[in-house]
Design a protein around this motif. Structure first.
Motif, PDB file in Angstrom:
ATOM      1  N   LEU A 102       0.824  -1.205   0.000  1.00  0.00           N
ATOM      2  CA  LEU A 102       0.000   0.000   0.000  1.00  0.00           C
ATOM      3  C   LEU A 102       0.862   1.261   0.000  1.00  0.00           C
ATOM      4  CD1 LEU A 102      -2.833  -1.111   2.440  1.00  0.00           C
ATOM      5  CD2 LEU A 102      -2.688  -1.380  -0.041  1.00  0.00           C
ATOM      6  N   ASP A 103       2.037   1.204   0.622  1.00  0.00           N
ATOM      7  CA  ASP A 103       2.974   2.327   0.543  1.00  0.00           C
ATOM      8  C   ASP A 103       3.413   2.547  -0.904  1.00  0.00           C
ATOM      9  OD1 ASP A 103       2.871   2.794   3.255  1.00  0.00           O
ATOM     10  OD2 ASP A 103       4.730   1.731   3.710  1.00  0.00           O
ATOM     11  N   ALA A 115       1.721   1.732  -3.519  1.00  0.00           N
ATOM     12  CA  ALA A 115       0.572   2.244  -4.262  1.00  0.00           C
ATOM     13  C   ALA A 115       0.467   3.755  -4.116  1.00  0.00           C
ATOM     14  CB  ALA A 115      -0.703   1.562  -3.777  1.00  0.00           C
ATOM     15  N   ARG A 116       0.645   4.236  -2.896  1.00  0.00           N
ATOM     16  CA  ARG A 116       0.589   5.684  -2.687  1.00  0.00           C
ATOM     17  C   ARG A 116       1.675   6.397  -3.486  1.00  0.00           C
ATOM     18  NH1 ARG A 116      -1.437   4.050   2.460  1.00  0.00           N
ATOM     19  NH2 ARG A 116       0.650   3.495   3.192  1.00  0.00           N
ATOM     20  N   SER A 172      -4.903   3.504  -2.196  1.00  0.00           N
ATOM     21  CA  SER A 172      -4.103   2.826  -1.181  1.00  0.00           C
ATOM     22  C   SER A 172      -4.936   1.884  -0.314  1.00  0.00           C
ATOM     23  CB  SER A 172      -3.394   3.850  -0.290  1.00  0.00           C
ATOM     24  OG  SER A 172      -4.331   4.736   0.307  1.00  0.00           O
TER      25      SER A 172
END
Length: 210
Positions: free
Chosen positions: A165-166, A168-169, A175
């Motif tokens: 998710l990091d 993705a951001r 995220s």
């Protein structure tokens, strides 16, 4: 760039899983699942991922394709294979851990990590706990295994942990795990996860999609 275009760019540029890079033809069968566990052991140390991947390939070439075959090797043979793969800083400790892991897979799971999946009973958190019973594998290593295993274990999907998710951001993508899941087919989730993790490894001044 649209969200769909961004996802495609991530997959095209970074979407090689670590298993693929190590030459593991991942499938829901005992041998490749063991090879993924070996790769996970190697990636769990504080060492460059490229070296871990190369060492995993060297171990496979040396015949460590199943836990039974690994059990049949000596500690020194495992050390030698790791050194050939340039896995030198942790070679002795990892050689011991691989032998212990092979013993555990054979004795507890009959040589078949699909039994670990059955024991987890559809619960990724339980699967992560069981994986952490292997020497050298902690929470980070368990996440490595599960991110990759979701390619052949659909019940894990979406397995997109905080590191994914990091990434993705940083790539400008949503995220949330379910949001990301909706952007790709199930078969591509492991590739997307790998790609987003690779993005987190870039320097701060690198544009991942520039």
């Amino acid at each position: 760039m649209s969200t769909r275009d961004t996802v495609r760019a991530v997959l095209d540029r970074y979407g090689t899983t670590y298993a693929e890079e190590a030459g593991i033809r991942l499938a829901d069968t005992p041998a490749p699942l063991w090879q993924l566990l070996v790769l996970t052991e190697l990636l769990s140390a504080r060492i460059d991922a490229g070296i871990a991947v190369a060492a995993a390939a060297e171990l496979r070439e040396a015949g460590h394709t199943t836990p039974e075959r690994t059990r049949d090797t000596t500690w020194q043979e495992r050390v030698d294979a790791l050194v050939r793969g340039r896995y030198t800083r942790y070679d002795e400790r990892t050689a011991t851990q691989l032998g212990d892991a092979a013993d555990l897979v054979v004795e507890r799971y009959g040589g078949d990590l699909r039994r670990l999946a059955r024991e987890a009973d559809g619960d990724p958190r339980e699967a992560a706990r069981l994986l952490q019973e292997f020497p050298g594998i902690g929470a980070t290593g368990a996440s490595v295994f599960l991110r990759e295993a979701q390619a052949v274990w659909p019940w894990l999907r979406p397995y997109l942990d905080d590191r994914v998710l990091d990434g993705a951001r940083r790539a400008g993508l949503p995220s949330g795990a379910e949001e990301l899941r909706g952007l790709v087919g199930g078969d591509d989730l492991a590739r997307l996860a790998a790609g987003l993790v690779r993005i987190t490894l870039l320097r701060d001044d690198e544009d991942p999609l520039g």
